[in-house]
Design a protein around this motif. Structure first.
Motif, PDB file in Angstrom:
ATOM      1  N   LYS A   1      -6.735   0.527   4.738  1.00  0.00           N
ATOM      2  CA  LYS A   1      -6.115   1.258   3.628  1.00  0.00           C
ATOM      3  C   LYS A   1      -5.965   0.425   2.355  1.00  0.00           C
ATOM      4  CE  LYS A   1      -5.900   4.918   6.103  1.00  0.00           C
ATOM      5  NZ  LYS A   1      -6.879   6.004   5.867  1.00  0.00           N
TER       6      LYS A   1
ATOM      7  N   ASN B   1      -3.819  -0.190  -4.512  1.00  0.00           N
ATOM      8  CA  ASN B   1      -3.864   1.255  -4.757  1.00  0.00           C
ATOM      9  C   ASN B   1      -5.129   1.744  -5.461  1.00  0.00           C
ATOM     10  OD1 ASN B   1      -3.519   0.562  -7.515  1.00  0.00           O
ATOM     11  ND2 ASN B   1      -1.288   0.560  -7.269  1.00  0.00           N
TER      12      ASN B   1
ATOM     13  N   SER C   1       0.850  -1.188   0.000  1.00  0.00           N
ATOM     14  CA  SER C   1       0.000   0.000   0.000  1.00  0.00           C
ATOM     15  C   SER C   1       0.885   1.237   0.000  1.00  0.00           C
ATOM     16  CB  SER C   1      -0.895   0.015   1.247  1.00  0.00           C
ATOM     17  OG  SER C   1      -1.450   1.301   1.452  1.00  0.00           O
TER      18      SER C   1
ATOM     19  N   GLU D   1       0.217   4.003   1.067  1.00  0.00           N
ATOM     20  CA  GLU D   1      -0.039   4.800   2.267  1.00  0.00           C
ATOM     21  C   GLU D   1       0.565   4.194   3.522  1.00  0.00           C
ATOM     22  OE1 GLU D   1      -3.977   6.390   2.858  1.00  0.00           O
ATOM     23  OE2 GLU D   1      -4.508   5.975   0.772  1.00  0.00           O
ATOM     24  N   THR D   2       0.534   2.858   3.623  1.00  0.00           N
ATOM     25  CA  THR D   2       1.003   2.213   4.853  1.00  0.00           C
ATOM     26  C   THR D   2       2.291   1.424   4.666  1.00  0.00           C
ATOM     27  OG1 THR D   2      -0.242   0.173   4.460  1.00  0.00           O
ATOM     28  CG2 THR D   2      -1.392   1.971   5.590  1.00  0.00           C
TER      29      THR D   2
END
Length: 462
Positions: free
Chosen positions: A295, A370, A102, A104-105
């Motif tokens: 996420k 994503n 991810s 984001e993470t």
């Protein structure tokens, strides 16, 4: 204690001991001595079973399909290779893998359509030979003490994705008849989560069979690990064994004491009256994925709980119409084979090839990480060897497919439809769409045909 009392006590003790012994699976001593070694241990008492299991739908995820139009009768179809909008991927394009991290993470996870395959993934869907036989996870279905925490994907020292198994002696010593949990671990969560695809929960509160203490395999009784199933427009792969409520071993062709109700059984499927509600997803959008709290992304989905969805009714003769935009029952009032049958309508949105109009499949790994759905189409096209995968994905056009899901669980006796539910002018059946003439509808919706019967029932209830 007199002799008679003592004798009774001895007999009672003996009977209890016999009962306990009868429930104990043979081979306990061997397992305790040597430990569980996978199918090799099972084969000591069940020789040849592992080899035979490789020819079942649970292992192959595919079979020859004879009742669906437009299919090659020489080829096999199923979750291994199907493309449809409930599961826009399949075992080939969405094979179990570690998805990209991810953005984001920085975290990743394992995902794939074949996560429920009863092997170790090194020997995957449809594999054959000695290694495949050794890879079978017998205990995931047959142990009542299986540790599902061990059944998760990981990478071995060679970087290969492996599906873990509980091969402990403890689990092997708890071998027996598959329980409801054994089946529902996979079948309840199919299609992206609990009560998504099939839309039912098999509990004593939701199904009369469960309330009687029955388990899945009491009806779906296997023969050499081949499982009988009913006819469902969406359920293609099968083991060649047909299951019906009207089987002599179940309810028979005349299940009611009332002759009028038995007469209905010739033209009305049992499910029509006895499964008045269903549930699960009724719409999915594979072109737009939503981000969850972890996420990661999942297809946009609308669903209802079990017993919340009112079915639609159609004539069904067991054959299936199959097009890129529709999968559903074939049949008519006049063909002499069809019965009025309940279905859940599901509609899914996915990408279609611009030139041919064919429904495209998707690798879920990119969009799950994503949200990039066209990247998933491109990856699937590349896996399938399509020409210019990037162009296929770029030019793909969104479209909808409608699927009729058979309603075969959530059976009720106390809440079954009565005469007025169908024969009243505002009843659940759309008689016009079912092919009845205005004259026939006038007759079928007259209280004359059910008033006396319902009045008597009303007196009983009052």
């Amino acid at each position: 204690m007199n002799k008679m009392t003592m004798a009774a006590a001895v007999i009672c003790t003996a009977l209890l001991a016999t009962t306990a012994t009868a429930k104990e699976h043979p081979g306990k001593a061997s397992l305790e001595k040597s430990g569980y070694k996978g199918p090799e241990s099972c084969e000591e008492c069940h020789p040849g079973t592992a080899h035979a299991f490789l020819d079942t739908v649970h292992w192959k995820h595919a079979s020859k399909v004879t009742n669906v139009e437009g299919l090659d009768p020489k080829k096999e179809y199923g979750m291994k290779n199907r493309v449809y909008v409930m599961c826009n991927g399949n075992d080939i394009v969405n094979n179990l893998k570690e998805i990209p991290k991810s953005p984001e993470t920085g975290k990743t996870k394992f995902s794939g359509c074949n996560s429920c395959h009863p092997g170790n993934h090194l020997s995957d869907v449809g594999s054959v030979g000695a290694e495949a036989e050794k890879a079978i996870d017998c205990l995931v279905c047959h142990s009542t003490d299986y540790d599902f925490r061990q059944r998760k994907a990981f990478k071995d020292e060679q970087g290969r994705v492996v599906m873990g198994q509980d091969r402990s002696t403890k689990a092997a010593l708890a071998v027996g008849k598959p329980t409801v949990k054994s089946c529902m671990v996979c079948h309840e969560a199919a299609g992206g989560g609990v009560i998504i695809k099939r839309g039912f929960s098999f509990t004593k509160e939701t199904d009369v069979h469960a309330a009687k203490g029955m388990v899945c395999v009491d009806c779906h009784t296997a023969k050499n690990h081949k499982i009988p199933t009913g006819l469902d427009p969406n359920n293609w792969a099968n083991d060649g064994l047909l299951l019906s409520c009207a089987d002599a071993s179940c309810h028979g062709a005349k299940p009611h004491k009332d002759a009028d109700l038995n007469r209905h059984a010739a033209k009305v499927a049992c499910q029509t009256c006895h499964i008045p509600r269903t549930g699960g997803a009724f719409a999915k959008d594979f072109t737009v994925w939503e981000q969850g709290s972890d996420k990661f992304y999942e297809p946009t989905t609308l669903k209802k709980e079990a017993n919340e969805t009112v079915p639609v009714y159609a004539w069904y003769n067991g054959t299936v119409r199959n097009t890129p935009h529709f999968i559903g029952p074939k049949g008519s009032k006049k063909d002499g084979k069809s019965k009025i049958t309940p279905f859940k309508i599901f509609q899914g949105k996915a990408f279609y090839e611009k030139k041919s109009g064919a429904l495209l499949s998707m690798d879920f790994a990119p969009p799950m990480a994503n949200g990039d759905t066209r990247a998933g189409v491109e990856s699937a096209a590349r896996t399938l060897g399509m020409k210019n995968p990037a162009a296929v994905a770029k030019n793909a056009v969104p479209g909808w497919q409608t699927i009729y899901f058979g309603s075969n669980h959530l059976v009720t006796k106390t809440k079954a439809l009565n005469c007025a539910n169908c024969h009243a002018p505002n009843g659940v059946l759309n008689l016009k769409e079912l092919g009845y003439s205005d004259k026939e509808i006038l007759k079928l919706t007259s209280p004359e045909i059910y008033l006396k019967q319902l009045v008597e029932k009303q007196k009983e209830e009052w």
